[in-house]
Design a protein around this motif. Structure first.
Motif, PDB file in Angstrom:
ATOM      1  N   TYR A  41       2.368  -6.132  21.350  1.00  0.00           N
ATOM      2  CA  TYR A  41       2.535  -4.819  21.969  1.00  0.00           C
ATOM      3  C   TYR A  41       1.189  -4.112  22.058  1.00  0.00           C
ATOM      4  O   TYR A  41       0.408  -4.117  21.103  1.00  0.00           O
ATOM      5  CB  TYR A  41       3.506  -3.958  21.149  1.00  0.00           C
ATOM      6  CG  TYR A  41       4.916  -4.486  21.151  1.00  0.00           C
ATOM      7  CD1 TYR A  41       5.878  -3.976  22.029  1.00  0.00           C
ATOM      8  CD2 TYR A  41       5.300  -5.504  20.282  1.00  0.00           C
ATOM      9  CE1 TYR A  41       7.182  -4.470  22.033  1.00  0.00           C
ATOM     10  CE2 TYR A  41       6.597  -6.006  20.292  1.00  0.00           C
ATOM     11  CZ  TYR A  41       7.529  -5.480  21.166  1.00  0.00           C
ATOM     12  OH  TYR A  41       8.806  -5.978  21.175  1.00  0.00           O
ATOM     13  N   THR A  75      18.044  -6.471  12.688  1.00  0.00           N
ATOM     14  CA  THR A  75      18.349  -5.262  13.455  1.00  0.00           C
ATOM     15  C   THR A  75      17.217  -4.831  14.373  1.00  0.00           C
ATOM     16  O   THR A  75      17.435  -4.121  15.361  1.00  0.00           O
ATOM     17  CB  THR A  75      18.675  -4.094  12.516  1.00  0.00           C
ATOM     18  OG1 THR A  75      17.490  -3.766  11.758  1.00  0.00           O
ATOM     19  CG2 THR A  75      19.795  -4.470  11.556  1.00  0.00           C
ATOM     20  N   GLY A  76      15.984  -5.254  14.045  1.00  0.00           N
ATOM     21  CA  GLY A  76      14.836  -4.809  14.812  1.00  0.00           C
ATOM     22  C   GLY A  76      14.409  -3.394  14.474  1.00  0.00           C
ATOM     23  O   GLY A  76      13.467  -2.856  15.062  1.00  0.00           O
ATOM     24  N   GLU A  77      15.093  -2.789  13.507  1.00  0.00           N
ATOM     25  CA  GLU A  77      14.780  -1.427  13.091  1.00  0.00           C
ATOM     26  C   GLU A  77      13.828  -1.453  11.898  1.00  0.00           C
ATOM     27  O   GLU A  77      13.736  -2.454  11.182  1.00  0.00           O
ATOM     28  CB  GLU A  77      16.066  -0.682  12.710  1.00  0.00           C
ATOM     29  CG  GLU A  77      17.041  -0.462  13.849  1.00  0.00           C
ATOM     30  CD  GLU A  77      16.534   0.533  14.891  1.00  0.00           C
ATOM     31  OE1 GLU A  77      15.520   1.206  14.625  1.00  0.00           O
ATOM     32  OE2 GLU A  77      17.150   0.630  15.963  1.00  0.00           O
ATOM     33  N   ILE A 116      13.417   6.293  23.536  1.00  0.00           N
ATOM     34  CA  ILE A 116      13.423   4.997  22.850  1.00  0.00           C
ATOM     35  C   ILE A 116      12.259   4.983  21.865  1.00  0.00           C
ATOM     36  O   ILE A 116      11.133   5.309  22.247  1.00  0.00           O
ATOM     37  CB  ILE A 116      13.256   3.830  23.843  1.00  0.00           C
ATOM     38  CG1 ILE A 116      14.290   3.909  24.966  1.00  0.00           C
ATOM     39  CG2 ILE A 116      13.350   2.485  23.132  1.00  0.00           C
ATOM     40  CD1 ILE A 116      14.069   2.885  26.077  1.00  0.00           C
ATOM     41  N   TRP A 119       8.928   0.956  18.894  1.00  0.00           N
ATOM     42  CA  TRP A 119       9.125  -0.441  18.494  1.00  0.00           C
ATOM     43  C   TRP A 119      10.248  -1.123  19.270  1.00  0.00           C
ATOM     44  O   TRP A 119      10.432  -2.329  19.172  1.00  0.00           O
ATOM     45  CB  TRP A 119       9.383  -0.543  16.990  1.00  0.00           C
ATOM     46  CG  TRP A 119      10.520   0.308  16.483  1.00  0.00           C
ATOM     47  CD1 TRP A 119      11.848  -0.019  16.436  1.00  0.00           C
ATOM     48  CD2 TRP A 119      10.421   1.634  15.949  1.00  0.00           C
ATOM     49  NE1 TRP A 119      12.587   1.007  15.912  1.00  0.00           N
ATOM     50  CE2 TRP A 119      11.737   2.040  15.593  1.00  0.00           C
ATOM     51  CE3 TRP A 119       9.359   2.509  15.721  1.00  0.00           C
ATOM     52  CZ2 TRP A 119      12.002   3.289  15.030  1.00  0.00           C
ATOM     53  CZ3 TRP A 119       9.632   3.752  15.165  1.00  0.00           C
ATOM     54  CH2 TRP A 119      10.933   4.132  14.823  1.00  0.00           C
ATOM     55  N   LYS A 120      10.994  -0.359  20.061  1.00  0.00           N
ATOM     56  CA  LYS A 120      12.033  -0.944  20.904  1.00  0.00           C
ATOM     57  C   LYS A 120      11.752  -0.742  22.393  1.00  0.00           C
ATOM     58  O   LYS A 120      12.531  -1.187  23.231  1.00  0.00           O
ATOM     59  CB  LYS A 120      13.397  -0.336  20.557  1.00  0.00           C
ATOM     60  CG  LYS A 120      13.990  -0.873  19.269  1.00  0.00           C
ATOM     61  CD  LYS A 120      15.472  -0.544  19.160  1.00  0.00           C
ATOM     62  CE  LYS A 120      16.134  -1.359  18.067  1.00  0.00           C
ATOM     63  NZ  LYS A 120      17.579  -1.108  17.982  1.00  0.00           N
ATOM     64  N   ASP A 121      10.650  -0.096  22.698  1.00  0.00           N
ATOM     65  CA  ASP A 121      10.318   0.222  24.086  1.00  0.00           C
ATOM     66  C   ASP A 121       9.531  -0.943  24.700  1.00  0.00           C
ATOM     67  O   ASP A 121       8.370  -1.175  24.361  1.00  0.00           O
ATOM     68  CB  ASP A 121       9.495   1.511  24.135  1.00  0.00           C
ATOM     69  CG  ASP A 121       9.460   2.110  25.527  1.00  0.00           C
ATOM     70  OD1 ASP A 121       9.591   1.337  26.506  1.00  0.00           O
ATOM     71  OD2 ASP A 121       9.299   3.335  25.656  1.00  0.00           O
ATOM     72  N   GLU A 122      10.158  -1.654  25.618  1.00  0.00           N
ATOM     73  CA  GLU A 122       9.549  -2.850  26.219  1.00  0.00           C
ATOM     74  C   GLU A 122       8.365  -2.539  27.130  1.00  0.00           C
ATOM     75  O   GLU A 122       7.654  -3.455  27.541  1.00  0.00           O
ATOM     76  CB  GLU A 122      10.609  -3.641  26.993  1.00  0.00           C
ATOM     77  CG  GLU A 122      11.633  -4.333  26.103  1.00  0.00           C
ATOM     78  CD  GLU A 122      10.994  -5.341  25.149  1.00  0.00           C
ATOM     79  OE1 GLU A 122      10.289  -6.247  25.640  1.00  0.00           O
ATOM     80  OE2 GLU A 122      11.189  -5.208  23.932  1.00  0.00           O
ATOM     81  N   TYR A 125       5.351  -3.905  25.558  1.00  0.00           N
ATOM     82  CA  TYR A 125       5.300  -5.353  25.341  1.00  0.00           C
ATOM     83  C   TYR A 125       4.399  -6.013  26.383  1.00  0.00           C
ATOM     84  O   TYR A 125       4.516  -5.755  27.573  1.00  0.00           O
ATOM     85  CB  TYR A 125       6.715  -5.932  25.427  1.00  0.00           C
ATOM     86  CG  TYR A 125       6.774  -7.435  25.569  1.00  0.00           C
ATOM     87  CD1 TYR A 125       6.529  -8.258  24.474  1.00  0.00           C
ATOM     88  CD2 TYR A 125       7.063  -8.027  26.795  1.00  0.00           C
ATOM     89  CE1 TYR A 125       6.573  -9.638  24.601  1.00  0.00           C
ATOM     90  CE2 TYR A 125       7.114  -9.403  26.937  1.00  0.00           C
ATOM     91  CZ  TYR A 125       6.871 -10.205  25.827  1.00  0.00           C
ATOM     92  OH  TYR A 125       6.910 -11.571  25.958  1.00  0.00           O
TER      93      TYR A 125
END
Length: 226
Positions: A41, A75-77, A116, A119-122, A125
């Motif tokens: 990222y 969970t990716g959290e 978002i 850490w979950k915002d693509e 990436y």
């Protein structure tokens, strides 16, 4: 002008796969990459948008490194634990609370304007982190130059050629061979029959630098600059 330039987002070479060395060099607030769970990222724009916010500092401290240990793989959290003082569930923050993590005290100020968490915002990436970087030797049969470079095992030879360009800008003007056999530039090293024996060397307690596969580069007639 100098104050402005240090905040400019730096351009970079976009790749499908990166090796840890690619990530490590992006280790400043203006040029901040991190990896987790084999994804890379670029958080430079995130930090630029929030520059001056103290919650950026923990991310800046981690710039250029792998932060998989910050998160729960299922969970990716962010990982959490029970704080022994407050007896409340809090986020694990090894360098202190960072952007998009709520404060322990629910009465504290917390900006919830983001949709978002980063850490979950693509949009941040930029590619995969190689699960198995490996070394190869490129021997130029014309100039006799001998270069060892580290590459992603998942890359095609064409992508590896792109990594080799800083060593030889005319790399596309060569036929790549191994044991006299022309290699397919659209395939990976392993798909070309160039096996990675590092695990076997490790099992036998042999330094894997003792044998690095050698690809011979034979010059063609043109001077194609890629």
């Amino acid at each position: 002008m100098a104050e402005t330039s240090k905040h400019l987002i730096k351009p970079y070479k976009k790749r499908n796969y990166y090796i840890p060395e690619d990530v490590e060099v992006h280790c400043t607030a203006a040029d901040c990459w991190v990896s987790f769970f084999y994804k890379v990222y670029d958080l430079s724009t995130l930090l630029h948008e929030h520059r001056g916010d103290p919650l950026c500092w923990p991310i800046i401290q981690a710039a250029g490194s792998d932060i998989s240990h910050w998160f729960d793989e299922e969970t990716g959290e962010p990982k959490a634990y029970i704080d022994p003082v407050s007896n409340m569930k809090v986020v694990y923050c090894p360098f202190g609370r960072y952007l998009h993590v709520p404060p322990i005290d629910p009465s504290g100020y917390f900006d919830t304007s983001f949709k978002i968490p980063w850490w979950k915002d693509e949009k941040y990436y930029i590619g995969h982190l190689s699960k198995k970087p490996r070394k190869i030797r490129l021997l130029n049969m014309l100039s006799k130059t001998d270069d060892i470079i580290e590459v992603a095992s998942e890359e095609t030879l064409e992508e590896i050629l792109d990594r080799y360009l800083p060593y030889n800008i005319h790399a596309a003007s060569y036929t790549w061979k191994m044991s006299g056999r022309a290699l397919d530039m659209d395939l990976s090293l392993e798909e070309n029959g160039i096996e990675d024996d590092s695990d076997e060397f490790k099992r036998l307690e042999i330094d894997d630098n003792m044998y690095i596969p050698t690809i011979h580069l034979y010059y063609n007639d043109d001077l194609t600059v890629k």
